[in-house]
Write a protein that holds these residues in place. Sequence first.
Motif, PDB file in Angstrom:
ATOM      1  N   ALA A 153       0.954  -1.525   0.400  1.00 48.00           N
ATOM      2  CA  ALA A 153       0.043  -0.122  -0.011  1.00 48.00           C
ATOM      3  C   ALA A 153       1.153   1.547  -0.486  1.00 48.00           C
ATOM      4  O   ALA A 153       0.473   2.317  -0.392  1.00 48.00           O
ATOM      5  CB  ALA A 153      -0.762   0.164   1.122  1.00 48.00           C
ATOM      6  N   HIS A 154       1.994   1.353   1.081  1.00 50.08           N
ATOM      7  CA  HIS A 154       2.865   2.230   0.214  1.00 50.08           C
ATOM      8  C   HIS A 154       3.252   2.139  -0.624  1.00 50.08           C
ATOM      9  O   HIS A 154       3.573   3.402  -1.006  1.00 50.08           O
ATOM     10  CB  HIS A 154       3.872   1.834   1.923  1.00 50.08           C
ATOM     11  N   LEU A 155       3.701   2.049  -1.673  1.00 45.39           N
ATOM     12  CA  LEU A 155       4.547   2.019  -2.358  1.00 45.39           C
ATOM     13  C   LEU A 155       3.331   2.253  -3.278  1.00 45.39           C
ATOM     14  O   LEU A 155       3.518   3.367  -4.537  1.00 45.39           O
ATOM     15  CB  LEU A 155       5.257   0.196  -3.155  1.00 45.39           C
ATOM     16  N   LEU A 156       2.326   1.561  -3.698  1.00 52.63           N
ATOM     17  CA  LEU A 156       0.918   1.959  -4.603  1.00 52.63           C
ATOM     18  C   LEU A 156       0.763   3.341  -4.882  1.00 52.63           C
ATOM     19  O   LEU A 156       0.792   4.215  -5.771  1.00 52.63           O
ATOM     20  CB  LEU A 156      -0.483   1.393  -4.059  1.00 52.63           C
ATOM     21  N   GLU A 157       0.944   4.024  -2.974  1.00 56.69           N
ATOM     22  CA  GLU A 157       0.222   5.431  -2.380  1.00 56.69           C
ATOM     23  C   GLU A 157       1.709   6.067  -3.358  1.00 56.69           C
ATOM     24  O   GLU A 157       0.948   7.315  -3.789  1.00 56.69           O
ATOM     25  CB  GLU A 157      -0.241   5.272  -0.728  1.00 56.69           C
ATOM     26  N   ARG A 173       9.188   2.877 -13.116  1.00 55.16           N
ATOM     27  CA  ARG A 173       9.482   3.384 -11.456  1.00 55.16           C
ATOM     28  C   ARG A 173       8.395   2.305 -10.379  1.00 55.16           C
ATOM     29  O   ARG A 173       8.408   2.200  -9.776  1.00 55.16           O
ATOM     30  CB  ARG A 173       9.539   4.682 -11.276  1.00 55.16           C
ATOM     31  N   TYR A 174       8.011   1.164 -11.318  1.00 58.19           N
ATOM     32  CA  TYR A 174       6.553   0.404 -11.036  1.00 58.19           C
ATOM     33  C   TYR A 174       7.306  -0.924 -10.742  1.00 58.19           C
ATOM     34  O   TYR A 174       6.313  -1.346 -10.464  1.00 58.19           O
ATOM     35  CB  TYR A 174       5.553   0.215 -11.621  1.00 58.19           C
ATOM     36  N   TYR A 175       8.716  -0.988 -10.883  1.00 56.09           N
ATOM     37  CA  TYR A 175       9.299  -2.479 -10.820  1.00 56.09           C
ATOM     38  C   TYR A 175       8.949  -3.221  -9.259  1.00 56.09           C
ATOM     39  O   TYR A 175       8.336  -3.878  -9.599  1.00 56.09           O
ATOM     40  CB  TYR A 175      10.339  -1.951 -11.218  1.00 56.09           C
ATOM     41  N   PRO A 176       9.346  -1.980  -8.145  1.00 57.29           N
ATOM     42  CA  PRO A 176       9.181  -3.229  -7.430  1.00 57.29           C
ATOM     43  C   PRO A 176       8.226  -3.898  -6.894  1.00 57.29           C
ATOM     44  O   PRO A 176       7.479  -4.332  -6.315  1.00 57.29           O
ATOM     45  CB  PRO A 176       9.836  -1.803  -6.455  1.00 57.29           C
ATOM     46  N   GLN A 188       3.916   5.996  -5.583  1.00 58.11           N
ATOM     47  CA  GLN A 188       2.856   6.146  -7.096  1.00 58.11           C
ATOM     48  C   GLN A 188       1.928   6.788  -7.355  1.00 58.11           C
ATOM     49  O   GLN A 188       2.161   7.575  -8.842  1.00 58.11           O
ATOM     50  CB  GLN A 188       3.376   4.312  -7.792  1.00 58.11           C
ATOM     51  N   LEU A 189       1.172   6.538  -7.209  1.00 61.26           N
ATOM     52  CA  LEU A 189      -0.379   7.458  -7.500  1.00 61.26           C
ATOM     53  C   LEU A 189      -0.203   9.020  -7.496  1.00 61.26           C
ATOM     54  O   LEU A 189      -1.237   9.405  -7.696  1.00 61.26           O
ATOM     55  CB  LEU A 189      -1.783   6.706  -6.635  1.00 61.26           C
ATOM     56  N   GLN A 190       0.691   9.273  -6.546  1.00 67.46           N
ATOM     57  CA  GLN A 190       0.611  10.898  -5.842  1.00 67.46           C
ATOM     58  C   GLN A 190       1.634  11.309  -7.107  1.00 67.46           C
ATOM     59  O   GLN A 190       1.002  12.597  -7.662  1.00 67.46           O
ATOM     60  CB  GLN A 190       2.057  10.868  -4.918  1.00 67.46           C
TER      61      GLN A 190
END
Length: 427
Positions: free
Chosen positions: A118-122, A231-234, A124-126
């Motif tokens: 959730a932290h990684l997704l949030e 940038r979405y790799y991880p 990136q969505l910023q």
Amino acid sequence: MRQLTAYEHGWLDFGEGRDLALHEVEALASAEGVLPPGCLQWGHRRVKFTQFCGVVQVDGLQVEVLPKLTPYQTEAQQRDTLLTMLACAGDLEGVDNLGAGLATNRTTLLDLFIRHFAHLLERQLQQGLLRDYRDIDDTLDQVRGRIDLVRQQRENLFKPQRLACRYSELVADIPVNRLLHSALRLVILLCTSPMLAQQLHALRMRFGQVGTLAHHERGPAADQLNRMQSRYYPLVALAHLFLDGQFLDARSGRQQAFSLLFDMNRLFERYTASRLRPLASRHGLKLMEQGPRRYLGQEDNGRGRLQMRPDISLRDVRGRPVVILDTKWKRIEGPVALAALSAADLYQMAAYATAYGCGSVVLLYPEQAHLRSGQTHHLTLAGPQRVRLTLGAIPLDGQLINTDLLEEGSQSMRDELQAGVAPVTLI
């Protein structure tokens, strides 16, 4: 959902009033076929997880399996150890930073993994939801893009006021977003924290115009992302970990089991390599994992037998192995570390030294009560060639290790320099 904490190689008794109820054991046994091979070992009215740590969830039961090296560490400290190893090995980048202060006894391991997702997704969505151009065929009353003459003749021959158009449109419903949406939908069902579930539902609202993957679709792999999506790799790698861990009951269509398990033998090997690589570079050595491969012996017809594949080797500028290292995810039993080494491990290291013509071999264990980091133990192996075996420990807190472990290899290179071998810069 009942939560149970277990430790690798720790037995769980089943029966009335025991660790596992009979119906939970049946659910675990039915899911064994989709778990990693050799993950479970059964005994008389008991079962244990072998060298695998992580999370397994079956009907009504969630079992988190933690590493157990030192008896005095708490569950939270064991979770921190696993998170640090996963982060350093590259399986879950940055999860150790997020897990700091969160790996309490009230936070499950699975919730930590989901919180990291959730932290990684949030983050990136910023920067906005990924979008890409998609070709669209449509019939309109005015030209958009270009007219598809073949479709126009076939569909609108007697409707000149209708135009068969083909145009490109920037859309969010692309494979990467469908993969993330599918993983997000899954982790909402898996998480046990109400606050975390609320955060995940808020993130899912951002995917309102994005579909999910069909059962037969896998979605793009992390190494298939284009330059704009790199940038979405991880995040993509973690989404695949979640989706690959779910196993569906083909008859009912519902989730039958979920597992996110890591082989600690392999994880410790990758973790050790990540800690040794910068140290080897400073000694002028090049680190190689799972190689080089050689046969221990050959038949008369030249066919090799018993291929060897060292966990880690350190090679000099000519590519010759000067140090062979083998990692052992084991506990040292007894206060004398060298006395606790098994005969099989010593035979293995002696075989490596003979086959590779290497005068320095190293056995690396995780740091524990009877084998502390910063201390090395040495043993000279018998044979025509002098072989020095070094026994050392790797700290599991992500810190760099001491340089004594590689001193033999760098000294070998210095000896060659004095003998007139091609020069190399040692830092």
